[in-house]
Design a protein around this motif. Structure first.
Motif: not given
Ligand SMILES: Cc1cc2nc3c(=O)[nH]c(=O)nc-3n(C[C@H](O)[C@H](O)[C@H](O)COP(=O)(O)O)c2cc1C
Length: 319
Positions: A6-27
């Motif tokens: 959380c400290e390193a990435l400046n986030i509240d919860k230590p969960i990261i959604q990994g990049p996925m080809s095609w199935v991501t967008n800004a929303e």
């Protein structure tokens, strides 16, 4: 929540959604970040058509980055595409710096020319080798990566070349380095998150569990197929660089058949058409000509939720 991830990435919860080809967008990505985790755009984010032009691909990424910034003021990330000539990489680094993208993901490559401008501009580096090893973890630590992702064979997408499951790879890496480690592969519910932390991970890195969500651009019929499926439904075949899994589409069945009949890895890879087969299967929902990549944690995913519901459920111990 105060932990090193959380400290390193400046986030509240230590969960990261990994990049996925095609199935991501800004929303979708902004929804993960707004829920307190860290969202990553993936290759071809927000797109329906492939481009081979570094300029167009960079412009498209810039467009999605600006959209995210309009939807959240929380940190998010993009993956750096590092090809041999670096002609995709330099324009992306320029955009990352200009647009002040807080975090990048790097697969495999440890190159001072790339790390230096990122570090000089305070951009955090999440490092995820396709095949985690003690050696590349130690090398990454020396290079000064902020977070290392230990990915097990359970994952969706391109699986590691070594057949080592998440339960085994996470403690192996945690014991080898001091840099914070994220566990990836097969995390589908809160039990998976608790197990990851019990194994020494300081955060989780997940993909499949975020696909059947309201905000994700995957085709509705595919989301439904995922929530109805269990790990037993997954087909696996040999391809480049090692193996690949898919839910049973017509194409996936054909790939298994080819593999059983002794086709080479190059031949199955050719039929998959790189990530184009993923676009056809997952974005268009064409269960004949495409494939559907998910990890073995899908058994626990029972309904289509909002991104926020996924984050709240998985991270219920982290308030
Ligand atoms: C459909 C799909 C596409 C993916 N595409 C990429 C990609 O382009 N680059 C990448 O680094 N990882 C990719 N991944 C891997 C994820 O970032 C993450 O490591 C993985 O989903 C974790 O395993 P899980 O799906 O079991 O949660 C992909 C995963 C999936 C399911």
């Amino acid at each position: 929540m105060n932990n090193r991830v959380c400290e390193a990435l400046n986030i509240d919860k230590p969960i990261i959604q990994g990049p996925m080809s095609w199935v991501t967008n800004a929303e979708f990505v902004a929804a993960v970040s707004n829920a307190g985790g860290l969202g990553f755009l993936g290759p071809n984010a927000g797109q329906v058509e492939v481009t081979r032009s570094p300029e167009i691909s960079t412009e498209r990424m810039k467009f999605e980055i600006r959209k995210i910034k309009a939807l959240t003021n929380k940190p998010f990330g993009i993956p750096l595409i590092i090809n041999r000539d670096l002609d995709y990489t330099w324009p992306l680094i320029k955009i990352v710096i200009e647009e002040k993208v807080p975090v990048v993901l790097i697969n495999d490559v440890l190159d001072e020319r790339i790390f230096k401008p990122l570090k000089e501009n305070g951009i955090k580096i999440v490092y995820r080798p396709i095949t985690p090893t003690i050696q590349n973890a130690r090398a990454a630590e020396e290079f000064g990566v902020d977070v290392y992702v230990a990915t097990g064979f359970d994952e969706g997408g391109t699986v590691p070349e070594q057949v080592i499951g998440t339960f085994s790879i996470v403690p192996m890496i945690v014991d080898a380095v001091n840099v914070p480690v994220l566990a990836a592969g097969g995390i589908g519910d809160v039990r998976g998150v608790r197990a990851a932390f019990a194994l020494g991970a300081e955060g989780v890195f997940a993909g499949s569990v975020f696909i059947p969500t309201k905000e994700n651009p995957t085709a509705e019929n595919v989301k439904k197929m995922i929530v109805d499926a269990t790990a037993e439904d997954l087909l696996m075949f040999r391809t480049l660089p090692a193996y690949y899994r898919s839910l049973p589409t017509k194409l996936a069945k054909k790939l298994v058949e080819m593999d059983e009949q002794g086709a080479s890895r190059e031949e199955t890879a050719k039929l998959m058409r790189g990530s184009i087969g993923m676009r056809i299967g997952m974005l268009e929902g064409n269960l004949d000509d495409g494939y559907i990549s998910v990890g073995t944690g899908i058994t626990s995913i029972k309904e289509i939720k909002t991104v926020k519901e996924v984050v709240v459920t998985l991270m219920q111990d982290f308030n």
